[in-house]
Design a protein around this motif. Sequence first.
Motif, PDB file in Angstrom:
ATOM      1  N   ALA A  39       0.791  -1.115   0.154  1.00 38.54           N
ATOM      2  CA  ALA A  39      -0.013  -0.140  -0.175  1.00 38.54           C
ATOM      3  C   ALA A  39       0.992   1.375   0.031  1.00 38.54           C
ATOM      4  CB  ALA A  39      -1.016   0.091   1.071  1.00 38.54           C
ATOM      5  N   PRO A  40       0.286   2.559  -0.433  1.00 37.66           N
ATOM      6  CA  PRO A  40       1.147   3.634  -0.755  1.00 37.66           C
ATOM      7  C   PRO A  40       1.695   3.878   0.840  1.00 37.66           C
ATOM      8  CG  PRO A  40      -0.850   3.856  -1.929  1.00 37.66           C
ATOM      9  CD  PRO A  40      -1.069   2.726  -1.146  1.00 37.66           C
ATOM     10  N   GLY A  41       3.105   4.163   0.933  1.00 34.64           N
ATOM     11  CA  GLY A  41       3.683   4.724   2.155  1.00 34.64           C
ATOM     12  C   GLY A  41       4.133   3.476   3.145  1.00 34.64           C
ATOM     13  N   LYS A  42       3.669   2.204   2.756  1.00 33.67           N
ATOM     14  CA  LYS A  42       3.814   0.938   3.624  1.00 33.67           C
ATOM     15  C   LYS A  42       5.130   0.068   2.892  1.00 33.67           C
ATOM     16  CE  LYS A  42      -0.669   1.139   6.031  1.00 33.67           C
ATOM     17  NZ  LYS A  42      -1.853   0.548   6.549  1.00 33.67           N
ATOM     18  N   GLU A  43       5.506  -0.722   3.891  1.00 40.65           N
ATOM     19  CA  GLU A  43       6.332  -1.828   3.308  1.00 40.65           C
ATOM     20  C   GLU A  43       5.412  -2.950   2.412  1.00 40.65           C
ATOM     21  OE1 GLU A  43       9.863  -1.312   6.510  1.00 40.65           O
ATOM     22  OE2 GLU A  43       8.909  -3.280   6.625  1.00 40.65           O
ATOM     23  N   ARG A  44       6.180  -3.566   1.742  1.00 43.16           N
ATOM     24  CA  ARG A  44       5.478  -4.645   1.041  1.00 43.16           C
ATOM     25  C   ARG A  44       5.284  -5.891   2.153  1.00 43.16           C
ATOM     26  NH1 ARG A  44       7.798  -6.333  -4.744  1.00 43.16           N
ATOM     27  NH2 ARG A  44       7.417  -4.051  -4.812  1.00 43.16           N
ATOM     28  N   GLU A  45       3.910  -6.548   2.116  1.00 40.16           N
ATOM     29  CA  GLU A  45       3.664  -7.433   3.068  1.00 40.16           C
ATOM     30  C   GLU A  45       3.376  -8.683   2.657  1.00 40.16           C
ATOM     31  OE1 GLU A  45       0.336  -6.256   5.616  1.00 40.16           O
ATOM     32  OE2 GLU A  45      -1.007  -5.933   4.043  1.00 40.16           O
ATOM     33  N   PHE A  46       3.616  -9.801   3.035  1.00 38.34           N
ATOM     34  CA  PHE A  46       3.082 -11.200   2.781  1.00 38.34           C
ATOM     35  C   PHE A  46       1.611 -11.240   2.708  1.00 38.34           C
ATOM     36  CE2 PHE A  46       3.379 -15.654   2.162  1.00 38.34           C
ATOM     37  CZ  PHE A  46       2.494 -16.031   3.081  1.00 38.34           C
ATOM     38  N   VAL A  47       0.999 -11.849   1.753  1.00 35.19           N
ATOM     39  CA  VAL A  47      -0.426 -12.358   1.737  1.00 35.19           C
ATOM     40  C   VAL A  47      -0.765 -13.672   1.492  1.00 35.19           C
ATOM     41  CG1 VAL A  47      -2.367 -11.935   0.361  1.00 35.19           C
ATOM     42  CG2 VAL A  47      -0.620 -10.017   0.521  1.00 35.19           C
ATOM     43  N   SER A  48      -0.034 -14.438   0.751  1.00 37.38           N
ATOM     44  CA  SER A  48      -0.037 -15.784   0.988  1.00 37.38           C
ATOM     45  C   SER A  48       0.932 -16.432  -0.009  1.00 37.38           C
ATOM     46  CB  SER A  48      -1.457 -16.376   0.139  1.00 37.38           C
ATOM     47  OG  SER A  48      -2.583 -16.053   0.790  1.00 37.38           O
ATOM     48  N   ALA A  49       1.107 -17.795   0.340  1.00 39.95           N
ATOM     49  CA  ALA A  49       2.087 -18.521  -0.144  1.00 39.95           C
ATOM     50  C   ALA A  49       1.765 -19.999  -0.504  1.00 39.95           C
ATOM     51  CB  ALA A  49       3.603 -18.696   0.275  1.00 39.95           C
ATOM     52  N   ILE A  50       2.199 -20.766  -1.661  1.00 39.38           N
ATOM     53  CA  ILE A  50       1.977 -22.180  -1.818  1.00 39.38           C
ATOM     54  C   ILE A  50       3.185 -22.728  -2.545  1.00 39.38           C
ATOM     55  CG2 ILE A  50       1.118 -21.637  -4.268  1.00 39.38           C
ATOM     56  CD1 ILE A  50      -1.150 -23.736  -3.698  1.00 39.38           C
ATOM     57  N   THR A  51       3.538 -23.983  -1.711  1.00 44.36           N
ATOM     58  CA  THR A  51       4.661 -24.554  -1.982  1.00 44.36           C
ATOM     59  C   THR A  51       4.707 -25.487  -3.458  1.00 44.36           C
ATOM     60  OG1 THR A  51       4.081 -26.566  -0.935  1.00 44.36           O
ATOM     61  CG2 THR A  51       5.149 -24.766   0.378  1.00 44.36           C
ATOM     62  N   ILE A  52       5.460 -25.974  -3.700  1.00 42.64           N
ATOM     63  CA  ILE A  52       5.723 -27.093  -4.822  1.00 42.64           C
ATOM     64  C   ILE A  52       4.626 -28.189  -4.502  1.00 42.64           C
ATOM     65  CG2 ILE A  52       7.714 -26.115  -5.702  1.00 42.64           C
ATOM     66  CD1 ILE A  52       9.019 -28.652  -4.546  1.00 42.64           C
ATOM     67  N   ASP A  88      -7.567  -3.686   2.257  1.00 44.18           N
ATOM     68  CA  ASP A  88      -6.826  -4.692   1.252  1.00 44.18           C
ATOM     69  C   ASP A  88      -6.261  -3.801  -0.068  1.00 44.18           C
ATOM     70  OD1 ASP A  88      -9.388  -6.877   1.933  1.00 44.18           O
ATOM     71  OD2 ASP A  88      -7.610  -7.182   2.897  1.00 44.18           O
ATOM     72  N   THR A  89      -6.611  -2.613  -0.119  1.00 40.01           N
ATOM     73  CA  THR A  89      -6.175  -1.810  -1.183  1.00 40.01           C
ATOM     74  C   THR A  89      -4.655  -1.821  -1.109  1.00 40.01           C
ATOM     75  OG1 THR A  89      -8.258  -0.199  -1.187  1.00 40.01           O
ATOM     76  CG2 THR A  89      -6.236   0.517  -2.282  1.00 40.01           C
ATOM     77  N   ALA A  90      -4.191  -2.143  -2.110  1.00 42.99           N
ATOM     78  CA  ALA A  90      -2.644  -2.278  -2.573  1.00 42.99           C
ATOM     79  C   ALA A  90      -2.487  -2.749  -3.799  1.00 42.99           C
ATOM     80  CB  ALA A  90      -2.232  -2.976  -1.452  1.00 42.99           C
ATOM     81  N   VAL A  91      -1.118  -2.541  -4.452  1.00 42.38           N
ATOM     82  CA  VAL A  91      -0.696  -3.205  -5.379  1.00 42.38           C
ATOM     83  C   VAL A  91      -0.086  -4.709  -4.924  1.00 42.38           C
ATOM     84  CG1 VAL A  91       1.223  -3.295  -7.117  1.00 42.38           C
ATOM     85  CG2 VAL A  91       0.205  -1.065  -6.561  1.00 42.38           C
ATOM     86  N   TYR A  92      -0.664  -5.838  -5.627  1.00 44.93           N
ATOM     87  CA  TYR A  92      -0.470  -6.941  -5.586  1.00 44.93           C
ATOM     88  C   TYR A  92       0.520  -7.626  -6.438  1.00 44.93           C
ATOM     89  CZ  TYR A  92      -4.238  -7.153  -1.987  1.00 44.93           C
ATOM     90  OH  TYR A  92      -4.951  -6.803  -1.074  1.00 44.93           O
ATOM     91  N   TYR A  93       1.680  -8.311  -5.729  1.00 47.89           N
ATOM     92  CA  TYR A  93       2.781  -8.916  -6.375  1.00 47.89           C
ATOM     93  C   TYR A  93       2.753 -10.297  -6.276  1.00 47.89           C
ATOM     94  CZ  TYR A  93       4.582  -3.996  -6.461  1.00 47.89           C
ATOM     95  OH  TYR A  93       4.444  -2.697  -6.650  1.00 47.89           O
TER      96      TYR A  93
END
Length: 124
Positions: A39-52, A88-93
């Motif tokens: 989000a603007p002015g904030k650090e990139r934060e973890f949302v979810s992950a999936i393993t192999i 939840d507004t943010a740029v999602y990577y």
Amino acid sequence: VQLQASGGGLVQAGDSLRLSCVLSGDTFRRYSMGWFRQAPGKEREFVSAITINGGTFAPDSVKGRFTISRDNQKNAVYLQMNMLKPEDTAVYYCAAKGGLLGSYYYATFAYNYWGQGTQVTVSS
């Protein structure tokens, strides 16, 4: 390796969105995948992950609302986002890491490749 994320948009609180990320340039099934947001002015934060192997991780802030999945046939990872909130507004990577995820599955430094991001805006 290249990652192409898509699916963002402008929605209202309570709506749903599904983000997609396609990996090209290597064998998708060899990569664990993650979603982060910034989000603007904030650090990139973890949302979810999936393993192999299909194991998943998510922080409490999105558990029960967001679901990560992968389709190895389509070289894609998805993030189904339900009950969206304005916060939840943010740029999602999307991000990729070769092999299994370790203990730092939530850390940006754990991932080798990043997509360009897709904007998600949730209005109240």
